[in-house]
Design a protein around this motif. Structure first.
Motif, PDB file in Angstrom:
ATOM      1  N   PRO A  42       8.892 -29.912  11.818  1.00  0.00           N
ATOM      2  CA  PRO A  42       8.945 -31.142  12.621  1.00  0.00           C
ATOM      3  C   PRO A  42      10.334 -31.480  13.151  1.00  0.00           C
ATOM      4  CG  PRO A  42       7.557 -31.470  10.705  1.00  0.00           C
ATOM      5  CD  PRO A  42       8.187 -30.125  10.549  1.00  0.00           C
ATOM      6  N   ASP A  43      11.385 -31.103  12.414  1.00  0.00           N
ATOM      7  CA  ASP A  43      12.739 -31.427  12.872  1.00  0.00           C
ATOM      8  C   ASP A  43      13.305 -30.377  13.825  1.00  0.00           C
ATOM      9  OD1 ASP A  43      13.222 -29.303  11.211  1.00  0.00           O
ATOM     10  OD2 ASP A  43      14.413 -30.406   9.747  1.00  0.00           O
ATOM     11  N   GLY A  44      12.491 -29.389  14.195  1.00  0.00           N
ATOM     12  CA  GLY A  44      12.916 -28.384  15.159  1.00  0.00           C
ATOM     13  C   GLY A  44      13.506 -27.130  14.561  1.00  0.00           C
ATOM     14  N   ARG A  45      13.726 -27.101  13.250  1.00  0.00           N
ATOM     15  CA  ARG A  45      14.262 -25.905  12.619  1.00  0.00           C
ATOM     16  C   ARG A  45      13.174 -24.839  12.502  1.00  0.00           C
ATOM     17  NH1 ARG A  45      16.565 -27.642   7.021  1.00  0.00           N
ATOM     18  NH2 ARG A  45      14.742 -29.009   7.152  1.00  0.00           N
ATOM     19  N   PRO A  46      13.520 -23.561  12.695  1.00  0.00           N
ATOM     20  CA  PRO A  46      12.519 -22.501  12.541  1.00  0.00           C
ATOM     21  C   PRO A  46      12.179 -22.270  11.073  1.00  0.00           C
ATOM     22  CG  PRO A  46      14.649 -21.547  13.017  1.00  0.00           C
ATOM     23  CD  PRO A  46      14.820 -23.037  13.162  1.00  0.00           C
ATOM     24  N   VAL A  47      10.940 -21.901  10.811  1.00  0.00           N
ATOM     25  CA  VAL A  47      10.527 -21.531   9.460  1.00  0.00           C
ATOM     26  C   VAL A  47      11.038 -20.113   9.207  1.00  0.00           C
ATOM     27  CG1 VAL A  47       8.586 -21.136   7.910  1.00  0.00           C
ATOM     28  CG2 VAL A  47       8.476 -22.991   9.586  1.00  0.00           C
ATOM     29  N   PRO A  48      11.921 -19.914   8.233  1.00  0.00           N
ATOM     30  CA  PRO A  48      12.520 -18.587   8.023  1.00  0.00           C
ATOM     31  C   PRO A  48      11.477 -17.536   7.649  1.00  0.00           C
ATOM     32  CG  PRO A  48      13.739 -20.288   6.820  1.00  0.00           C
ATOM     33  CD  PRO A  48      12.465 -20.913   7.292  1.00  0.00           C
ATOM     34  N   GLY A  49      11.626 -16.348   8.222  1.00  0.00           N
ATOM     35  CA  GLY A  49      10.794 -15.220   7.824  1.00  0.00           C
ATOM     36  C   GLY A  49       9.357 -15.275   8.279  1.00  0.00           C
ATOM     37  N   LEU A  50       9.021 -16.168   9.231  1.00  0.00           N
ATOM     38  CA  LEU A  50       7.638 -16.308   9.689  1.00  0.00           C
ATOM     39  C   LEU A  50       7.613 -16.254  11.211  1.00  0.00           C
ATOM     40  CD1 LEU A  50       4.655 -16.915   8.875  1.00  0.00           C
ATOM     41  CD2 LEU A  50       5.200 -19.329   9.226  1.00  0.00           C
ATOM     42  N   ARG A  51       6.768 -15.375  11.768  1.00  0.00           N
ATOM     43  CA  ARG A  51       6.672 -15.215  13.217  1.00  0.00           C
ATOM     44  C   ARG A  51       5.210 -15.161  13.645  1.00  0.00           C
ATOM     45  NH1 ARG A  51      10.288 -12.012  11.175  1.00  0.00           N
ATOM     46  NH2 ARG A  51       8.807 -10.278  11.027  1.00  0.00           N
ATOM     47  N   LEU A  52       4.885 -15.880  14.699  1.00  0.00           N
ATOM     48  CA  LEU A  52       3.554 -15.820  15.288  1.00  0.00           C
ATOM     49  C   LEU A  52       3.515 -14.631  16.237  1.00  0.00           C
ATOM     50  CD1 LEU A  52       0.742 -17.113  15.847  1.00  0.00           C
ATOM     51  CD2 LEU A  52       1.851 -18.449  17.657  1.00  0.00           C
ATOM     52  N   VAL A  53       2.624 -13.673  15.978  1.00  0.00           N
ATOM     53  CA  VAL A  53       2.592 -12.452  16.790  1.00  0.00           C
ATOM     54  C   VAL A  53       1.307 -12.326  17.594  1.00  0.00           C
ATOM     55  CG1 VAL A  53       4.146 -11.195  15.256  1.00  0.00           C
ATOM     56  CG2 VAL A  53       1.683 -11.113  14.829  1.00  0.00           C
ATOM     57  N   LYS A  54       0.330 -13.188  17.322  1.00  0.00           N
ATOM     58  CA  LYS A  54      -0.920 -13.093  18.075  1.00  0.00           C
ATOM     59  C   LYS A  54      -1.649 -14.433  18.014  1.00  0.00           C
ATOM     60  CE  LYS A  54      -5.355 -10.628  18.267  1.00  0.00           C
ATOM     61  NZ  LYS A  54      -6.213  -9.599  17.611  1.00  0.00           N
ATOM     62  N   GLY A  55      -2.267 -14.832  19.116  1.00  0.00           N
ATOM     63  CA  GLY A  55      -3.106 -16.025  19.146  1.00  0.00           C
ATOM     64  C   GLY A  55      -2.322 -17.323  19.218  1.00  0.00           C
ATOM     65  N   ARG A  56      -3.060 -18.410  19.046  1.00  0.00           N
ATOM     66  CA  ARG A  56      -2.479 -19.745  19.089  1.00  0.00           C
ATOM     67  C   ARG A  56      -2.261 -20.255  17.666  1.00  0.00           C
ATOM     68  NH1 ARG A  56      -6.397 -23.374  22.384  1.00  0.00           N
ATOM     69  NH2 ARG A  56      -4.715 -24.890  21.968  1.00  0.00           N
ATOM     70  N   HIS A  57      -1.192 -21.004  17.499  1.00  0.00           N
ATOM     71  CA  HIS A  57      -0.776 -21.504  16.191  1.00  0.00           C
ATOM     72  C   HIS A  57      -1.904 -22.275  15.510  1.00  0.00           C
ATOM     73  CE1 HIS A  57       1.839 -22.770  13.037  1.00  0.00           C
ATOM     74  NE2 HIS A  57       1.927 -24.026  13.427  1.00  0.00           N
ATOM     75  N   LEU A  58      -2.254 -21.852  14.275  1.00  0.00           N
ATOM     76  CA  LEU A  58      -3.269 -22.493  13.428  1.00  0.00           C
ATOM     77  C   LEU A  58      -4.645 -22.547  14.089  1.00  0.00           C
ATOM     78  CD1 LEU A  58      -1.300 -25.426  11.750  1.00  0.00           C
ATOM     79  CD2 LEU A  58      -1.762 -23.139  10.864  1.00  0.00           C
ATOM     80  N   LYS A  59      -4.932 -21.568  14.927  1.00  0.00           N
ATOM     81  CA  LYS A  59      -6.259 -21.435  15.522  1.00  0.00           C
ATOM     82  C   LYS A  59      -6.874 -20.124  15.042  1.00  0.00           C
ATOM     83  CE  LYS A  59      -5.882 -25.179  18.020  1.00  0.00           C
ATOM     84  NZ  LYS A  59      -6.700 -26.382  17.723  1.00  0.00           N
ATOM     85  N   SER A  60      -8.196 -20.071  15.053  1.00  0.00           N
ATOM     86  CA  SER A  60      -8.878 -18.844  14.646  1.00  0.00           C
ATOM     87  C   SER A  60      -8.354 -17.661  15.456  1.00  0.00           C
ATOM     88  CB  SER A  60     -10.388 -18.986  14.835  1.00  0.00           C
ATOM     89  OG  SER A  60     -10.906 -20.020  14.033  1.00  0.00           O
ATOM     90  N   GLY A  61      -8.020 -16.589  14.784  1.00  0.00           N
ATOM     91  CA  GLY A  61      -7.486 -15.412  15.445  1.00  0.00           C
ATOM     92  C   GLY A  61      -5.976 -15.328  15.444  1.00  0.00           C
ATOM     93  N   ALA A  62      -5.296 -16.413  15.040  1.00  0.00           N
ATOM     94  CA  ALA A  62      -3.834 -16.374  14.982  1.00  0.00           C
ATOM     95  C   ALA A  62      -3.380 -15.405  13.895  1.00  0.00           C
ATOM     96  CB  ALA A  62      -3.275 -17.768  14.717  1.00  0.00           C
ATOM     97  N   ARG A  63      -2.267 -14.705  14.172  1.00  0.00           N
ATOM     98  CA  ARG A  63      -1.726 -13.771  13.191  1.00  0.00           C
ATOM     99  C   ARG A  63      -0.216 -13.938  13.126  1.00  0.00           C
ATOM    100  NH1 ARG A  63      -3.345  -7.804  14.220  1.00  0.00           N
ATOM    101  NH2 ARG A  63      -5.384  -8.760  13.812  1.00  0.00           N
TER     102      ARG A  63
END
Length: 279
Positions: A42-63
């Protein structure tokens, strides 16, 4: 077939705490957003060690890809379902040189948790054979658990164990059954029963081995159950001590620092560079 039994006393967890914890976990995840492949808090900082590589965030099919402890290990997290009134189901895949694994967790009705299911499978590298393969599944009916734990003293136990697990391998199969009873204030007395047997033509051999090693096997089972109870009591005691606000802060801290107890690749690289500059 060999049957093992042992009972332990553990801290009880009521429906209110489970609903609160499930809500906090969901809210923490849903408070994040994705910008490209970067997952932001929420404060704009990236979550370390986590990358979205496919799909939409927190949607079915996201990876998502998760940094492993070393470059040879690869971990991915997939969203199979994410519905507050339906179910939340996630799948984690771990690929390593010596062993691979897949774990799926599904929580039905996350707003009012009632059923938790897990499925897992492990296998070795190509050509390692059937002995490096196995599967497991577990199921916890939370409503049935709390009903069983509320039975008055002397009442017959629930006919069906509210929490079960099964592990299958080429050499054998094990089943686990957990039944709670009311104990002193704030505690459950949980009976843990396990059945172990060989599979196919190995059944007679497994029966002889279990017969000869009966004492050590039973002691090992009791020790494992006691250790699990100690871990449960420590974790639940910590949650009760923190309370909802403390748990929320702890989840935010872990998200900011990456996976608990692990350094991200960026952190390790930065540390290595600092050490090299000192030299």
């Amino acid at each position: 077939m060999t049957v093992l039994r042992h009972s332990v006393t553990v801290l009880a967890v009521g429906p209110e705490l489970v609903r609160e914890l499930a809500s906090l976990l969901r809210e923490t995840a849903e408070s994040t957003r994705a910008r490209g492949g970067t997952v932001l808090m929420p404060d704009g900082r990236p979550v370390p060690g986590l990358r979205l590589v496919k799909g939409r965030h927190l949607k079915s099919g996201a990876r998502y890809e998760i940094d492993g402890p070393d470059d040879a290990e690869r971990m991915t997290l997939g969203i199979r379902e994410w519905r507050r009134t339906g179910a939340v189901e996630v799948e984690q895949l771990v690929t390593a040189p010596d062993l691979n694994g897949r774990l799926t967790l599904r929580l039905a009705s996350p707003d009012r948790p009632g059923l938790l299911e897990a499925r897992g499978r492990m296998w070795g590298p190509d050509g390692s054979g059937a002995l490096r393969r196995g599967s497991a599944k577990a199921r916890a009916d939370l409503v049935a658990w709390w009903s069983a734990a509320a039975l008055p003293p002397g009442a017959p136990p629930a006919a069906r164990a509210p929490a079960t697990a099964r592990v299958k391998h080429l050499l054998g199969e094990g089943r686990l059954y957990l039944r709670p009873r009311r104990a002193e204030d704030g505690h459950w007395r949980v009976e843990v029963a396990a059945s172990v047997r060989g599979r196919w033509l190995l059944r007679p051999v497994a029966a002889v081995v279990l017969l000869l090693a009966g004492g050590p096997v039973r002691r090992g089972f009791r020790d494992a159950v006691e250790r699990a109870a100690e871990g449960w009591n420590e974790a639940v005691g910590r949650m009760l001590e923190l309370g909802p606000d403390g748990i929320r802060e702890e989840l935010a801290r872990q998200a900011a620092e990456g996976r608990p107890g692990k350094e991200s690749k960026e952190s390790r690289t930065s540390k290595e560079n600092r050490d090299a500059s000192k030299d």
